[in-house]
Design an enzyme around this catalytic site. Structure first.
Site, PDB file in Angstrom:
ATOM      1  N   GLU A   1       2.478   8.757  -9.351  1.00 58.38           N
ATOM      2  CA  GLU A   1       2.891   9.540  -8.189  1.00 58.38           C
ATOM      3  C   GLU A   1       4.348   9.307  -7.846  1.00 58.38           C
ATOM      4  OE1 GLU A   1      -1.279   8.263  -6.130  1.00 58.38           O
ATOM      5  OE2 GLU A   1       0.403   8.692  -4.817  1.00 58.38           O
TER       6      GLU A   1
ATOM      7  N   CYS B   1      10.654   8.355  -3.606  1.00 61.51           N
ATOM      8  CA  CYS B   1       9.845   7.153  -3.752  1.00 61.51           C
ATOM      9  C   CYS B   1       9.206   7.229  -5.146  1.00 61.51           C
ATOM     10  CB  CYS B   1       8.800   7.137  -2.636  1.00 61.51           C
ATOM     11  SG  CYS B   1       7.671   5.762  -2.748  1.00 61.51           S
TER      12      CYS B   1
ATOM     13  N   CYS C   1      -1.428  -1.121 -11.041  1.00 60.02           N
ATOM     14  CA  CYS C   1      -0.655  -2.275 -10.585  1.00 60.02           C
ATOM     15  C   CYS C   1      -1.445  -3.557 -10.839  1.00 60.02           C
ATOM     16  CB  CYS C   1      -0.352  -2.129  -9.092  1.00 60.02           C
ATOM     17  SG  CYS C   1       0.729  -3.427  -8.465  1.00 60.02           S
TER      18      CYS C   1
ATOM     19  N   CYS D   1      -4.390  -2.107  -0.716  1.00 57.89           N
ATOM     20  CA  CYS D   1      -3.591  -1.031  -1.304  1.00 57.89           C
ATOM     21  C   CYS D   1      -4.412  -0.216  -2.310  1.00 57.89           C
ATOM     22  CB  CYS D   1      -2.372  -1.654  -1.987  1.00 57.89           C
ATOM     23  SG  CYS D   1      -1.316  -0.486  -2.846  1.00 57.89           S
TER      24      CYS D   1
ATOM     25  N   SER E   1      11.357  -2.627  -4.339  1.00 63.15           N
ATOM     26  CA  SER E   1      10.401  -3.286  -3.447  1.00 63.15           C
ATOM     27  C   SER E   1       9.448  -4.133  -4.274  1.00 63.15           C
ATOM     28  CB  SER E   1       9.628  -2.216  -2.671  1.00 63.15           C
ATOM     29  OG  SER E   1       8.593  -2.804  -1.908  1.00 63.15           O
TER      30      SER E   1
ATOM     31  N   ASN F   1      -2.020   2.182   6.657  1.00 64.32           N
ATOM     32  CA  ASN F   1      -2.546   3.517   6.413  1.00 64.32           C
ATOM     33  C   ASN F   1      -3.898   3.347   5.697  1.00 64.32           C
ATOM     34  OD1 ASN F   1      -2.429   6.326   6.212  1.00 64.32           O
ATOM     35  ND2 ASN F   1      -1.538   6.197   4.170  1.00 64.32           N
TER      36      ASN F   1
ATOM     37  N   CYS G   1       1.050   5.433  -1.171  1.00 66.17           N
ATOM     38  CA  CYS G   1       0.828   4.423  -2.192  1.00 66.17           C
ATOM     39  C   CYS G   1      -0.433   4.552  -3.036  1.00 66.17           C
ATOM     40  CB  CYS G   1       0.828   3.044  -1.543  1.00 66.17           C
ATOM     41  SG  CYS G   1       2.269   2.801  -0.567  1.00 66.17           S
TER      42      CYS G   1
HETATM   43  N1  SAH Z   1       4.619  -3.482  -5.567  1.00 67.20           N
HETATM   44  C1  SAH Z   1       5.687  -3.203  -4.660  1.00 67.20           C
HETATM   45  C2  SAH Z   1       5.785  -1.731  -4.257  1.00 67.20           C
HETATM   46  C3  SAH Z   1       4.535  -1.307  -3.536  1.00 67.20           C
HETATM   47  S1  SAH Z   1       4.481  -0.044  -2.322  1.00 67.20           S
HETATM   48  C4  SAH Z   1       5.511  -4.044  -3.405  1.00 67.20           C
HETATM   49  O1  SAH Z   1       4.473  -4.662  -3.244  1.00 67.20           O
HETATM   50  O2  SAH Z   1       6.441  -4.095  -2.609  1.00 67.20           O
HETATM   51  C5  SAH Z   1       5.567  -0.372  -1.025  1.00 67.20           C
HETATM   52  C6  SAH Z   1       4.974  -0.977   0.240  1.00 67.20           C
HETATM   53  O3  SAH Z   1       3.868  -0.261   0.799  1.00 67.20           O
HETATM   54  C7  SAH Z   1       4.512  -2.389   0.030  1.00 67.20           C
HETATM   55  O4  SAH Z   1       5.033  -3.180   1.052  1.00 67.20           O
HETATM   56  C8  SAH Z   1       3.014  -2.256   0.151  1.00 67.20           C
HETATM   57  O5  SAH Z   1       2.401  -3.456   0.506  1.00 67.20           O
HETATM   58  C9  SAH Z   1       2.871  -1.190   1.203  1.00 67.20           C
HETATM   59  N2  SAH Z   1       1.548  -0.543   1.240  1.00 67.20           N
HETATM   60  C10 SAH Z   1       0.708  -0.345   0.216  1.00 67.20           C
HETATM   61  N3  SAH Z   1      -0.406   0.299   0.627  1.00 67.20           N
HETATM   62  C11 SAH Z   1      -0.258   0.515   1.948  1.00 67.20           C
HETATM   63  C12 SAH Z   1      -1.066   1.135   2.942  1.00 67.20           C
HETATM   64  N4  SAH Z   1      -2.225   1.662   2.646  1.00 67.20           N
HETATM   65  N5  SAH Z   1      -0.575   1.193   4.201  1.00 67.20           N
HETATM   66  C13 SAH Z   1       0.631   0.674   4.506  1.00 67.20           C
HETATM   67  N6  SAH Z   1       1.443   0.067   3.606  1.00 67.20           N
HETATM   68  C14 SAH Z   1       1.004  -0.015   2.343  1.00 67.20           C
END
Ligand code: SAH
Length: 340
Positions: A89, A102, A109, A116, A188, A287, A330
């Protein structure tokens, strides 16, 4: 060497398709990276013999847009189908001031944060550099211009696909190709100290965001499985090194989850860590994800957490929850596709 044309540098191209004058390769790269035309037949100044050998030796395949969803808040979510049938995505977040891409770095992952959607099925494979650059180029073509910012906050852990990510960023950021500013890119990470140090050693100007989500290791262990999680102290130390080496301010991402990490004492601890690191805090109210038991705190709890940080002098922003109504957060679009 990668098969994707998007991954090839000048010198790799010269090796793969030798015997042409340098300007021929430059013309090809100009079509791809500057004009964003990916169809060889539309590259009018590419000669027949060069075209034929390119077709034979390289793969012009790039991530194909399988689904595209818009929201009223101007977020566009793309589901890409890769050459082997896998899905990833990417999102265009369109705020008044800027357009942000993004992007994903892996298929699935390996970290598997418990809240997540991206890691629900574990890691399938790393993205090839061309598949990372491909997302950037296709979204730029969709937008008809380059974005203002790029964040690697899509599917995957960017620092665990280090080499391919760096190869792609070299194409995206170097003058010869796309010439996009390093300072407009944010990587990130779930917090991998060795990866952060490796990135610091490269001494580039990328922004670093660390997904802390907790201020003590016990709470963090409820969110991130042990085998993928490092002590907060180590993450903070590595991030400090990154800041010292590059001068780039660190962002701490903190997903607010009900009754896990949303208390005012945790806000106080967080403000302390941020102060030590001179970092900005990005609060993301959780979320909800189908199949995950976590929930988002009530708005008033999120707000008092935010206010506490503010009162303590922290530099804090709320991430506006874009895209949740289209399953854009995500990995959810991909998770839905897989479970269809
Ligand atoms: N692997 C990387 C990128 C992931 S996505 C990382 O962990 O940083 C970017 C951010 O979104 C991360 O901080 C992740 O923890 C957050 N995230 C993932 N799922 C989420 C959700 N359902 N609600 C809110 N934030 C979320």
């Amino acid at each position: 060497m990668s098969s994707y044309l998007f991954s090839l540098t000048f010198s790799e191209m010269e090796k793969l398709v030798p015997g042409f004058p340098r300007y021929r390769y430059a013309q090809l790269f100009d079509w791809i990276y500057k004009k964003r035309i990916f169809d060889l037949n539309r590259m009018t100044n590419i000669s027949g013999d060069f075209r034929n050998i390119l077709k034979e030796k390289t793969i012009f395949d790039y991530p194909a847009i399988e689904e595209e969803k818009n929201t009223s808040d101007n977020t566009t979510k793309f589901l890409f189908k890769l050459h082997d049938g896998n899905f990833i995505e990417a999102v265009i977040i369109d705020s008044v001031k800027r357009k942000t891409f993004c992007l994903s770095s892996q298929v699935g992952c390996p970290i598997q944060c418990r809240f997540c959607a991206s890691g629900m099925y574990g890691l399938t494979r790393n993205l090839d550099p061309g598949e990372i650059t491909g997302q950037f180029l296709l979204l730029s073509r969709f937008l008809k211009k380059l974005p203002d910012n790029v964040v690697f906050m899509g599917i995957g852990e960017p620092l665990l696909n280090f080499k391919n990510l760096m190869d792609s960023l070299n194409i995206i950021c170097s003058e010869e190709y796309i010439n996009f500013s390093q300072r407009r890119i944010t990587i990130s990470t779930s917090g991998i100290p060795d990866g952060i140090r490796k990135l610091a050693e490269l001494d580039r100007q990328y922004n670093l965001a660390i997904s802390l989500h907790a201020t003590d290791d016990i709470t963090r262990a409820r969110l991130i499985p042990d085998n993928a999680s490092f002590p907060i102290k180590e993450i903070v130390e590595a991030s400090m090194e990154y800041f010292k080496k590059t001068g780039r301010l660190i962002t701490i991402e903190y997903t607010l989850i009900k009754e896990i990490n949303d208390s005012l004492s945790q806000a106080r601890e967080l403000a302390g860590i941020a102060k030590k690191l001179r970092a900005k805090i990005n609060l993301i109210p959780y979320n909800a994800v189908k199949g995950r038991e976590f929930t988002r705190p009530e708005d008033r709890i999120c707000f008092s957490f935010y206010k506490k940080l503010k009162d303590l002098g922290a530099h804090v922003t709320f991430r506006l929850e874009k895209g949740s109504n289209i399953n854009a957060a995500c990995g959810q679009l991909r998770a839905n596709k897989i479970s269809e």
